[in-house]
Write an enzyme that holds these catalytic residues in place. Structure first.
Site, short mmCIF file in Angstrom:
data_model
loop_
_atom_site.label_atom_id
_atom_site.label_comp_id
_atom_site.label_asym_id
_atom_site.label_seq_id
_atom_site.Cartn_x
_atom_site.Cartn_y
_atom_site.Cartn_z
N GLU A 1 -0.28 -10.85 3.67
CA GLU A 1 -0.07 -9.93 4.80
C GLU A 1 -0.31 -10.66 6.12
O GLU A 1 0.41 -10.45 7.11
CB GLU A 1 -1.00 -8.72 4.67
CG GLU A 1 -0.61 -7.81 3.52
CD GLU A 1 -1.63 -6.72 3.21
OE1 GLU A 1 -1.24 -5.72 2.59
OE2 GLU A 1 -2.81 -6.86 3.56
N GLY B 1 0.82 -1.22 0.00
CA GLY B 1 0.00 0.00 0.00
C GLY B 1 0.85 1.26 0.00
O GLY B 1 2.07 1.23 0.15
N SER B 2 0.15 2.38 -0.14
CA SER B 2 0.85 3.66 -0.34
C SER B 2 1.61 4.10 0.91
O SER B 2 2.68 4.73 0.80
CB SER B 2 -0.15 4.73 -0.76
OG SER B 2 -1.22 4.81 0.17
N ASP C 1 2.93 -2.66 8.11
CA ASP C 1 1.88 -2.78 7.10
C ASP C 1 0.84 -1.68 7.29
O ASP C 1 0.75 -1.08 8.37
CB ASP C 1 1.22 -4.18 7.22
CG ASP C 1 0.58 -4.62 5.92
OD1 ASP C 1 0.40 -3.78 5.00
OD2 ASP C 1 0.25 -5.82 5.81
N GLY C 2 0.05 -1.44 6.28
CA GLY C 2 -1.03 -0.46 6.35
C GLY C 2 -2.33 -1.11 6.80
O GLY C 2 -2.38 -2.31 7.10
N ALA C 3 -3.39 -0.31 6.83
CA ALA C 3 -4.72 -0.84 7.18
C ALA C 3 -5.77 0.07 6.57
O ALA C 3 -5.50 1.24 6.27
CB ALA C 3 -4.87 -0.90 8.70
N GLY D 1 -6.92 -5.24 3.15
CA GLY D 1 -7.23 -5.97 1.93
C GLY D 1 -7.72 -5.13 0.75
O GLY D 1 -8.09 -5.70 -0.28
N ARG D 2 -7.66 -3.78 0.90
CA ARG D 2 -8.03 -2.96 -0.26
C ARG D 2 -7.18 -3.35 -1.47
O ARG D 2 -7.65 -3.35 -2.60
CB ARG D 2 -7.84 -1.47 0.09
CG ARG D 2 -8.10 -0.50 -1.04
CD ARG D 2 -7.40 0.82 -0.82
NE ARG D 2 -6.00 0.67 -0.46
CZ ARG D 2 -5.02 0.36 -1.31
NH1 ARG D 2 -5.29 0.17 -2.58
NH2 ARG D 2 -3.77 0.22 -0.90
C1 5RP Z 1 -3.49 -3.98 1.05
C2 5RP Z 1 -3.75 -3.36 2.37
C3 5RP Z 1 -3.17 -2.01 2.62
O1 5RP Z 1 -2.20 -2.13 3.61
C4 5RP Z 1 -4.27 -1.06 3.04
O2 5RP Z 1 -5.23 -1.02 2.02
C5 5RP Z 1 -3.72 0.36 3.29
O3 5RP Z 1 -3.25 0.94 2.11
P1 5RP Z 1 -2.82 2.47 2.05
O4 5RP Z 1 -1.63 2.62 2.93
O5 5RP Z 1 -2.52 2.67 0.57
O6 5RP Z 1 -3.98 3.31 2.49
O7 5RP Z 1 -4.36 -3.94 3.25
O8 5RP Z 1 -4.10 -5.23 0.92
#
Ligand code: 5RP
Length: 228
Positions: free
Chosen positions: A106, A30-31, A84-86, A98-99
């Protein structure tokens, strides 16, 4: 850079600075994680020694670009720190992820990690988890899984590709269902119910890592570091 992007960058950079020399690092997707990797790449150029375990093809590609050395769970089945992101974070540090359709890898990386650091901007904080729950499913089992998700109160929709006709195919060759629930009262129970359906690889509810989770919330000015 807009305020949300600055917040993500601050969170990512802060988390990268938490990494110690000679660590095995889980690289989320993710970003926000990409900002962490940007800063990590800088630290590696300054002499930090780390090995990354990537959670997606996208992260793998970014690691090659940044010259972050990679390994796999076959070589390193204990990860010192996973970052990790969320998509949503509740006050008990339960998550929806999971976006990016990467939640299965993950989850494997979070499971192997001693410490799990979630990087996000303030918009991800919520009192109650309510976002659609991504569910990775073998295509073979999709119709039955959709029926079972409906039976437990969900409304599943097959995630469609952008610039690709038909379903999104995950890095593991499966489909994604985005399943909306009117109310997620007990995330642990729902996570367990979904993950135990035959054909499901993993859903995006993460409740089992809270003991080793800390949260870095980026703001345009800096970060707030949260631990339970
Ligand atoms: C990917 C994810 C990402 O960690 C989550 O969507 C956050 O992404 P971002 O930092 O771009 O907002 O779960 O499967």
């Amino acid at each position: 850079m807009d305020e949300q992007t600055r917040a993500k960058k601050n969170a990512g950079y802060y988390a990268a600075d938490m990494i110690e020399d000679n660590s095995i690092v889980g690289l989320g997707t993710g970003s926000t994680v990409f900002f962490m990797m940007e800063r990590l790449a800088g630290r590696i150029r300054e002499g930090l020694r780390v090995t990354g375990i990537a959670t997606s093809f996208q992260t793998e590609r970014r690691a090659y670009e940044y010259n972050i050395p990679l390994s796999s769970l076959h070589e390193s089945d204990v990860i010192d720190i996973a970052i990790d992101g969320a998509d949503q974070i509740d006050p008990a540090f339960r998550l929806i992820k999971g976006r990016g359709a990467a939640q299965t890898r993950e989850r494997c990386v979070a499971e192997a990690a001693t410490s799990f650091v979630v990087v996000a901007d303030k918009g991800k904080l919520t009192d109650t988890l309510s976002a659609p729950v991504p569910v990775e499913v073998m295509s073979f089992a999709v119709p039955v899984v959709m029926k079972r998700l409906s039976a437990i109160g969900g409304t599943p929709v097959v995630r469609e590709g952008i610039k690709k006709d038909g379903p999104v195919i995950t890095d593991n060759g499966n489909w994604i269902l985005d399943c909306t629930f009117p109310l997620i009262e007990e995330p642990e129970v729902l996570e367990c119910a979904i993950n135990s359906l035959p054909g499901v690889l993993s859903c995006g509810i993460f409740t089992e890592f809270t003991d080793k989770t800390s949260i870095v919330i980026g703001t345009p000015e800096g970060v707030e570091y949260l631990s339970l």
